[in-house]
Design a protein around this motif. Sequence first.
Motif, PDB file in Angstrom:
ATOM      1  N   ALA A  82      89.276  85.784  74.348  1.00 10.13           N
ATOM      2  CA  ALA A  82      89.565  85.443  72.956  1.00 10.13           C
ATOM      3  C   ALA A  82      89.324  86.622  72.020  1.00 10.13           C
ATOM      4  O   ALA A  82      90.000  86.777  71.006  1.00 10.13           O
ATOM      5  CB  ALA A  82      88.724  84.250  72.517  1.00 10.13           C
ATOM      6  N   THR A 121      92.329  87.863  69.621  1.00  6.53           N
ATOM      7  CA  THR A 121      93.699  87.899  70.133  1.00  6.53           C
ATOM      8  C   THR A 121      94.536  86.766  69.537  1.00  6.53           C
ATOM      9  O   THR A 121      94.004  85.830  68.931  1.00  6.53           O
ATOM     10  CB  THR A 121      93.702  87.780  71.663  1.00  6.53           C
ATOM     11  OG1 THR A 121      93.170  86.495  72.031  1.00  6.53           O
ATOM     12  CG2 THR A 121      92.856  88.876  72.308  1.00  6.53           C
ATOM     13  N   VAL A 122      95.841  86.861  69.726  1.00  9.30           N
ATOM     14  CA  VAL A 122      96.739  85.831  69.205  1.00  9.30           C
ATOM     15  C   VAL A 122      96.381  84.468  69.774  1.00  9.30           C
ATOM     16  O   VAL A 122      96.248  83.478  69.040  1.00  9.30           O
ATOM     17  CB  VAL A 122      98.209  86.180  69.531  1.00  9.30           C
ATOM     18  CG1 VAL A 122      99.131  85.033  69.122  1.00  9.30           C
ATOM     19  CG2 VAL A 122      98.622  87.473  68.820  1.00  9.30           C
ATOM     20  N   ASN A 123      96.223  84.398  71.086  1.00  4.10           N
ATOM     21  CA  ASN A 123      95.812  83.128  71.705  1.00  4.10           C
ATOM     22  C   ASN A 123      94.398  82.745  71.287  1.00  4.10           C
ATOM     23  O   ASN A 123      94.079  81.563  71.122  1.00  4.10           O
ATOM     24  CB  ASN A 123      95.897  83.219  73.226  1.00  4.10           C
ATOM     25  CG  ASN A 123      97.329  83.268  73.720  1.00  4.10           C
ATOM     26  OD1 ASN A 123      98.237  82.814  73.041  1.00  4.10           O
ATOM     27  ND2 ASN A 123      97.531  83.811  74.912  1.00  4.10           N
ATOM     28  N   GLN A 133      94.011  80.659  68.103  1.00  6.08           N
ATOM     29  CA  GLN A 133      94.241  79.231  68.281  1.00  6.08           C
ATOM     30  C   GLN A 133      93.025  78.558  68.924  1.00  6.08           C
ATOM     31  O   GLN A 133      92.722  77.396  68.630  1.00  6.08           O
ATOM     32  CB  GLN A 133      95.474  79.007  69.148  1.00  6.08           C
ATOM     33  CG  GLN A 133      96.759  79.568  68.548  1.00  6.08           C
ATOM     34  CD  GLN A 133      97.949  79.442  69.487  1.00  6.08           C
ATOM     35  OE1 GLN A 133      97.804  79.041  70.638  1.00  6.08           O
ATOM     36  NE2 GLN A 133      99.126  79.770  68.997  1.00  6.08           N
ATOM     37  N   GLU A 134      92.334  79.306  69.772  1.00  7.77           N
ATOM     38  CA  GLU A 134      91.208  78.729  70.518  1.00  7.77           C
ATOM     39  C   GLU A 134      89.923  78.662  69.698  1.00  7.77           C
ATOM     40  O   GLU A 134      89.061  77.821  69.983  1.00  7.77           O
ATOM     41  CB  GLU A 134      90.971  79.548  71.781  1.00  7.77           C
ATOM     42  CG  GLU A 134      92.115  79.463  72.792  1.00  7.77           C
ATOM     43  CD  GLU A 134      91.943  80.426  73.950  1.00  7.77           C
ATOM     44  OE1 GLU A 134      92.269  80.045  75.089  1.00  7.77           O
ATOM     45  OE2 GLU A 134      91.500  81.569  73.714  1.00  7.77           O
TER      46      GLU A 134
END
Length: 248
Positions: A166, A195-197, A200-201
């Motif tokens: 992350a 990070t991009v993902n 969201q996390e």
Amino acid sequence: MFAVDHLAAMLRRAGDFLFPPACAGCGRMLASHGAVCQRCWQSIAFIERPYCQVLGIPFSHDLGEGFLSAEAIANPPEFDRLRSVCAFDAAARSLVHALKYRDRTELAPMMAGWMARAGKELLADCDVLIPVPLHTRRLLSRRFNQAAELAFAVSRQTGKPMLATAVRRTRNTAHQVGLGRAGREDNVRGAFTVTVNGKQEVMGKRIVLIDDVYTTGATVSAIARALRRAGAADIAVLTFARALPDTI
């Protein structure tokens, strides 16, 4: 199944013969791997209550519920709370260096068990664990990330999910050893990104950052700032050892 178990037992015995179990602190022979002897155990300066509710700095006597240290009042941290197992003295340094520099990864579950106890209140409320990341270049040279080893072990023992990717270290910073507080802050400023993902996390999540040692807090503070910008709701820090204010 019996044959497989028998073979595994033989391999363990052969491994113990070639690399006998030893105390990570002093090298004294032990009955099992991933442990310390009684003398080293007694020399570890465990941090117990009473302590500062924000920075976890131990007090010599109980000053009342919610009392904060002078450090927490004068320099409020970027994160919400910090807990550590013990002071970063000679005994703790031996364990950290054994894990970090001598590839004693079998120590991670033992150290993580102590961390889970020290950070019980943080872990009870958190959604995810995030280890302090290494830069790719340093990870390749070291072969593993000691913070990730500890976070993985804490995750297995508590059931809390771990987000290993992350947060990314975008700059291969200089070693922090030997730098003062200001130098450490300059060294890691802007060195971490979510990070991009990862965005969201971590959005709206209660996060526990995992690292081996807390010194001035420059590294975890830089990560905490990045996580705040990504929308994290709460950020706590859990380390195995920490330098106390008069030893930084």
